[in-house]
Design an enzyme around this catalytic site. Structure first.
Site, mmCIF file in Angstrom:
data_model
loop_
_atom_site.group_PDB
_atom_site.id
_atom_site.type_symbol
_atom_site.label_atom_id
_atom_site.label_comp_id
_atom_site.label_asym_id
_atom_site.label_seq_id
_atom_site.Cartn_x
_atom_site.Cartn_y
_atom_site.Cartn_z
ATOM 1 N N ARG A 1 0.887 -1.259 -0.120
ATOM 2 C CA ARG A 1 0.024 0.183 -0.102
ATOM 3 C C ARG A 1 0.739 1.323 -0.063
ATOM 4 O O ARG A 1 0.331 2.386 -0.590
ATOM 5 C CB ARG A 1 -1.005 0.147 1.206
ATOM 6 C CG ARG A 1 -2.120 -1.030 1.010
ATOM 7 C CD ARG A 1 -2.929 -1.032 2.240
ATOM 8 N NE ARG A 1 -4.433 -1.445 1.710
ATOM 9 C CZ ARG A 1 -5.415 -1.888 2.670
ATOM 10 N NH1 ARG A 1 -5.054 -1.622 3.948
ATOM 11 N NH2 ARG A 1 -6.458 -2.129 2.066
ATOM 12 N N LYS B 1 -17.397 -14.710 5.066
ATOM 13 C CA LYS B 1 -18.756 -14.288 5.343
ATOM 14 C C LYS B 1 -19.550 -13.924 4.114
ATOM 15 O O LYS B 1 -19.456 -13.071 3.314
ATOM 16 C CB LYS B 1 -18.948 -13.213 6.426
ATOM 17 C CG LYS B 1 -18.360 -13.760 7.615
ATOM 18 C CD LYS B 1 -18.384 -12.628 8.715
ATOM 19 C CE LYS B 1 -20.058 -12.125 9.090
ATOM 20 N NZ LYS B 1 -19.544 -11.028 9.921
ATOM 21 N N GLY C 1 -7.908 -7.694 0.691
ATOM 22 C CA GLY C 1 -6.563 -7.570 1.515
ATOM 23 C C GLY C 1 -5.990 -9.160 1.418
ATOM 24 O O GLY C 1 -4.789 -9.508 1.047
ATOM 25 N N GLY D 1 -13.119 -3.407 0.652
ATOM 26 C CA GLY D 1 -14.309 -2.910 0.688
ATOM 27 C C GLY D 1 -14.772 -1.912 -0.122
ATOM 28 O O GLY D 1 -15.822 -2.042 -0.705
HETATM 29 P P1 ADP Z 1 -10.412 -10.409 1.342
HETATM 30 O O1 ADP Z 1 -9.623 -9.792 2.469
HETATM 31 O O2 ADP Z 1 -9.699 -10.857 0.115
HETATM 32 O O3 ADP Z 1 -11.810 -9.644 1.049
HETATM 33 P P2 ADP Z 1 -12.140 -11.939 3.219
HETATM 34 O O4 ADP Z 1 -11.696 -11.190 4.302
HETATM 35 O O5 ADP Z 1 -13.625 -11.936 2.940
HETATM 36 O O6 ADP Z 1 -11.222 -11.680 1.795
HETATM 37 O O7 ADP Z 1 -12.157 -13.467 3.589
HETATM 38 C C1 ADP Z 1 -11.073 -14.130 3.949
HETATM 39 C C2 ADP Z 1 -11.098 -15.213 5.082
HETATM 40 O O8 ADP Z 1 -11.924 -16.168 4.684
HETATM 41 C C3 ADP Z 1 -9.747 -16.007 4.999
HETATM 42 O O9 ADP Z 1 -9.317 -15.498 6.425
HETATM 43 C C4 ADP Z 1 -9.948 -17.235 5.099
HETATM 44 O O10 ADP Z 1 -9.353 -18.227 5.883
HETATM 45 C C5 ADP Z 1 -11.622 -17.516 5.169
HETATM 46 N N1 ADP Z 1 -12.017 -18.418 4.626
HETATM 47 C C6 ADP Z 1 -12.195 -18.804 3.279
HETATM 48 N N2 ADP Z 1 -12.588 -19.989 2.972
HETATM 49 C C7 ADP Z 1 -13.140 -20.368 4.073
HETATM 50 C C8 ADP Z 1 -13.856 -21.526 4.661
HETATM 51 N N3 ADP Z 1 -14.325 -22.727 3.853
HETATM 52 N N4 ADP Z 1 -14.200 -21.792 5.829
HETATM 53 C C9 ADP Z 1 -13.884 -20.606 6.776
HETATM 54 N N5 ADP Z 1 -13.220 -19.740 6.428
HETATM 55 C C10 ADP Z 1 -12.873 -19.455 5.299
HETATM 56 MG MG MG Z 2 -10.074 -9.801 4.564
#
Ligand code: ADP
Ligand code: MG
Length: 391
Positions: free
Chosen positions: A36, A197, A348, A371
């Site tokens: 970043r 989520k 992230g 986000g």
């Molecule tokens: P990003 O930061 O790319 O937007 P998120 O923060 O929404 O992604 O989600 C990332 C998290 O989702 C990671 O910590 C990962 O471990 C978790 N994750 C991915 N698949 C699963 C799963 N099947 N069960 C539980 N957690 C999961």
């Molecule tokens: Mg994340």
């Protein structure tokens, strides 16, 4: 939308408050990932070359309106000094007399970094008195913090009402890359969504159904969709109160001819500390949880990604922090890197996965805002962008 750019104004000998997103992961008192900081360097270099006096502001972590020693910006200022090869002065406060005095001692091309903006209780409430305090530190405002553009905070939105305001190079580039997806995407346009989520991403899925030709789902969020289709997901992370939302989205997608693809197999285990077992999606046993997509799903998703004209990726498709469950996310990252499609990745964790695999350089646009990029694609107004007058 086209925002007024910092390139269009005379900045010599002017104090420019530059809001950046230096919310980087720390490892003790070292910056663990400086992506970043690197992303904001073009704006800082341009301002310095043109003789501006830079007052740099950023948040770091969630100190909730109080100073916290482990969230001071000193390590970030040190890293910025290393990257630019010039001194970065610091002050122990965000705003106020000491910060203002420091801003007035800057020479042309010099840099001062304020303390973590979220140490101020008025930052996240967008307090107007704090916005005025920020404005007192500069003659112009330049917002280059795309990652914080979806927040109406005093240093991202409020201050823009009190200073002549401009977009930094990164802010403009982020918006242009996302506009390109929204306005003239190459077809087929494919979205890959993962992450923990589903409730975080229902809005963006709804918005994407109107724009894309297909959506590939993975990660924890796919489990709620699997349950909506009657799959026994057993001990997997699932949001039962969102099953009806998932069902409604599937129906809406079907109506529009948009395919929502779900995993056909998975890597499961009874706990994250156990080894992965590959099973067809209908064969998950009691006590097991889905922690990654399986190899058949990986191959299917790869095929779709390779045939796409545009790909938008947000969220890992498994618990990629654990080696045993990182395979699916690596496969997706490799396919997104290899496809001839125009590719945009945000979030992230998705970016961390791309960096781990050494593939970030193969993506057309890696967004610094997870986000923020999702909200932009949803068609929401981002307060940080709206506060900058148009060109
Ligand atoms: P990003 O930061 O790319 O937007 P998120 O923060 O929404 O992604 O989600 C990332 C998290 O989702 C990671 O910590 C990962 O471990 C978790 N994750 C991915 N698949 C699963 C799963 N099947 N069960 C539980 N957690 C999961
Ligand atoms: Mg994340």
């Amino acid at each position: 939308m086209s925002m007024r750019s910092i390139t269009e104004v005379e900045v010599r000998a002017k104090r420019v408050l530059v809001r950046v997103d230096f919310n980087v992961p720390l490892d003790g008192d070292r910056v663990a990932d400086d992506s970043r900081i690197v992303a904001a360097l073009p704006t800082l270099a341009l301002l310095r070359e043109r003789g501006a006096r830079l007052v740099i502001a950023s948040h770091l972590g969630r100190p909730k309106g109080r100073p916290r020693d482990d969230l001071r910006l000193a390590p970030v200022a040190a890293r910025l000094a290393e990257l630019t090869g010039v001194e970065v002065r610091t002050v122990p406060t965000v705003v106020g007399a000491e910060a203002e005095a420091a801003s007035r001692t800057l020479g042309d091309g010099e840099m001062l970094m304020l303390e973590n903006t979220r140490f101020e209780p008025g930052e996240e409430t967008n307090d107007d008195a704090l916005a005025r305090d920020f404005a007192a530190l500069a003659d112009l405002y330049c917002n280059d913090a795309f990652g914080a553009a979806h927040r109406a905070h005093a240093s991202t939105e409020g201050v823009a009402h009190h200073l002549e305001s401009y977009a930094g190079l990164l802010l403009s580039r982020e918006v242009e890359a996302l506009d390109r997806l929204l306005k003239r995407p190459g077809r087929p346009f494919l979205a890959i969504l993962g992450g923990a989520k589903v409730s975080d991403k229902l809005g963006v899925i709804a918005a994407l159904i109107d724009r894309v030709d297909g959506i590939l789902l993975g990660g924890g969020m796919a489990n709620t969709f699997l349950l909506a289709r009657g799959v026994e997901v057993r001990s997997s992370l699932v949001e039962r109160d969102r099953v009806s939302d998932a069902r409604a989205l599937i129906a809406r997608a079907t109506e529009r001819g948009v395919e929502i693809s779900l995993p056909v197999d998975a890597r499961v285990a009874t706990s994250l500390d156990d080894g992965a077992q590959v099973v067809p999606i209908e064969a998950i046993q009691v006590g097991q949880a889905i922690f990654d997509i399986g190899p058949a799903t990986g191959a299917l998703y790869r095929e779709r990604i390779m045939a796409a004209g545009t790909v938008f990726w947000n969220g890992p498709v498994g618990v990629y922090e654990r080696d045993a469950f990182a395979t699916g996310t690596r496969e997706v990252a490799r396919a997104v890197a290899a496809t001839a499609a125009v590719t945009v990745a945000g979030g992230g964790d998705s970016i961390a996965a791309l960096n781990d695999a050494g593939l970030a350089g193969e993506i057309d646009h890696v967004s610094t805002g997870g986000g923020a990029s999702l909200e932009y694609i949803e068609g929401r107004t981002l307060p940080g962008l709206a506060a900058i007058p148009s060109a």
